[in-house]
Design a protein around this motif. Structure first.
Motif, PDB file in Angstrom:
ATOM      1  N   ILE A 169      13.274  10.199  82.034  1.00 37.78           N
ATOM      2  CA  ILE A 169      12.801  10.744  80.756  1.00 37.78           C
ATOM      3  C   ILE A 169      12.995  12.259  80.714  1.00 37.78           C
ATOM      4  O   ILE A 169      13.427  12.821  79.693  1.00 37.78           O
ATOM      5  N   ILE A 170      12.713  12.926  81.837  1.00 41.31           N
ATOM      6  CA  ILE A 170      12.886  14.382  81.886  1.00 41.31           C
ATOM      7  C   ILE A 170      14.351  14.755  81.733  1.00 41.31           C
ATOM      8  O   ILE A 170      14.709  15.702  81.019  1.00 41.31           O
ATOM      9  N   ASP A 171      15.238  14.011  82.416  1.00 42.71           N
ATOM     10  CA  ASP A 171      16.679  14.292  82.295  1.00 42.71           C
ATOM     11  C   ASP A 171      17.169  14.061  80.877  1.00 42.71           C
ATOM     12  O   ASP A 171      17.992  14.835  80.358  1.00 42.71           O
ATOM     13  N   TYR A 172      16.680  13.003  80.257  1.00 45.46           N
ATOM     14  CA  TYR A 172      17.113  12.708  78.892  1.00 45.46           C
ATOM     15  C   TYR A 172      16.639  13.785  77.916  1.00 45.46           C
ATOM     16  O   TYR A 172      17.370  14.194  77.013  1.00 45.46           O
ATOM     17  N   GLN A 173      15.399  14.267  78.112  1.00 46.90           N
ATOM     18  CA  GLN A 173      14.878  15.304  77.222  1.00 46.90           C
ATOM     19  C   GLN A 173      15.557  16.650  77.452  1.00 46.90           C
ATOM     20  O   GLN A 173      15.683  17.452  76.518  1.00 46.90           O
ATOM     21  N   SER A 174      16.003  16.904  78.697  1.00 45.10           N
ATOM     22  CA  SER A 174      16.663  18.176  78.978  1.00 45.10           C
ATOM     23  C   SER A 174      18.002  18.294  78.261  1.00 45.10           C
ATOM     24  O   SER A 174      18.471  19.395  77.982  1.00 45.10           O
ATOM     25  N   ARG A 175      18.631  17.153  77.964  1.00 46.33           N
ATOM     26  CA  ARG A 175      19.900  17.192  77.227  1.00 46.33           C
ATOM     27  C   ARG A 175      19.713  17.732  75.818  1.00 46.33           C
ATOM     28  O   ARG A 175      20.621  18.333  75.254  1.00 46.33           O
ATOM     29  N   TRP A 176      18.567  17.482  75.255  1.00 46.06           N
ATOM     30  CA  TRP A 176      18.298  17.893  73.872  1.00 46.06           C
ATOM     31  C   TRP A 176      17.388  19.113  73.807  1.00 46.06           C
ATOM     32  O   TRP A 176      16.786  19.382  72.765  1.00 46.06           O
ATOM     33  N   LYS A 177      17.312  19.845  74.918  1.00 41.14           N
ATOM     34  CA  LYS A 177      16.412  20.990  74.936  1.00 41.14           C
ATOM     35  C   LYS A 177      16.879  22.068  73.967  1.00 41.14           C
ATOM     36  O   LYS A 177      16.102  22.592  73.170  1.00 41.14           O
ATOM     37  N   ASP A 178      18.195  22.408  74.047  1.00 39.17           N
ATOM     38  CA  ASP A 178      18.749  23.415  73.149  1.00 39.17           C
ATOM     39  C   ASP A 178      19.357  22.693  71.944  1.00 39.17           C
ATOM     40  O   ASP A 178      20.571  22.538  71.831  1.00 39.17           O
ATOM     41  N   ASP A 179      18.522  22.239  71.033  1.00 39.22           N
ATOM     42  CA  ASP A 179      18.998  21.472  69.887  1.00 39.22           C
ATOM     43  C   ASP A 179      19.793  22.333  68.914  1.00 39.22           C
ATOM     44  O   ASP A 179      20.678  21.822  68.211  1.00 39.22           O
TER      45      ASP A 179
END
Length: 256
Positions: A169-179
């Motif tokens: 979940i953390i890795d998936y959210q890090s992809r969209w950190k800089d939206d």
């Protein structure tokens, strides 16, 4: 709207702050108006919203969650320092009265009389939801050191089992950190594809116009005519490069 009658800005000539205190005291009305008509009995009229689906014992009809009633609210006890309130309301489909009260121990509402609950509850432990700590368990955690140590060990085991899922979940959210950057790059890609497609469309239109002109007005086989046709075809070939546009990788799939 009735509560606003005593909050107007007009003060009569015989108004005395020392005697009346406020406009409500002058008009001999309560600030809550009709809602406080039973306040001397410890009852306040409130707007109560049904917390779950029930069946009325009077008319046997179903009352859905979220239906609102004018209910009489009064305090009937305490759970430690948390007050317990009881609500009495009349069914909107019959003359039956329904009584419910809060249950701070389970963070729920209990039906005292007049209805029965539609059972839609489930076991929180089976659904792997966060369980509320019972009072007896809290006392053991505070007084029994061995029980506290065992409880901490079980919590660590749960953490080890859930760690891979939490990492994903953390890795998936890090992809969209800089939206903002992701949105900018995506819009830039769309602009390139749209502009190249527009150049291709303009080139096709110019080619069709050239062919129609050749059919309607045949060009003589002169040096000037040959050079004119050649220059037009060359212009069509180099038109996208004049626009300084790079061909996208999936350009073939964009052309209808």
């Amino acid at each position: 709207m009735g509560e606003r009658k005593g909050t107007n800005k007009y003060y009569p000539p015989d108004f005395d702050p020392a005697k009346h205190g406020s406009l409500n005291g002058y008009h001999k009305t309560h600030a809550l108006r009709e809602r406080a008509r039973k306040l001397s009995q410890g009852i306040l009229i409130i707007r109560f919203e049904m917390p779950y689906n029930i069946w009325c014992d009077g008319c046997k009809n179903h009352i859905g969650m979220g239906v609102r009633y004018n209910a009489e609210k009064k305090k009937v006890g305490n759970y430690y320092s948390t007050p317990i309130y009881r609500f009495r309301m009349k069914c909107h489909l019959c003359v039956n009265y329904i009584e419910m009260q809060t249950d701070p121990a389970t963070c729920d509402y209990l039906i005292v009389s007049g209805a029965r609950r539609k059972e839609e509850r489930w076991d929180m432990a089976e659904n792997e939801q966060i369980l509320t700590t019972e009072r007896t368990e809290k006392e053991k955690l505070e007084t029994d050191a061995m029980f506290k140590l065992d409880h901490e060990g079980k919590d660590k085991e749960k953490l080890k089992k859930a760690l891979p899922s939490l990492t994903d979940i953390i890795d998936y959210q890090s992809r969209w950190k800089d939206d903002y950057q992701l949105n900018s790059s995506l819009r830039r890609k769309f602009r390139v594809e749209d502009s190249y497609f527009l150049c291709w469309l303009l080139s096709s239109c110019l080619g069709n116009i050239l062919i129609e002109n050749l059919h309607t007005h045949p060009i003589q086989s002169t040096k000037s005519g040959v050079s004119e046709v050649t220059s037009l075809f060359v212009a069509l070939e180099i038109f996208p490069f004049i626009c300084n546009i790079q061909t996208p990788s999936n350009f073939n799939s964009l052309i209808p």
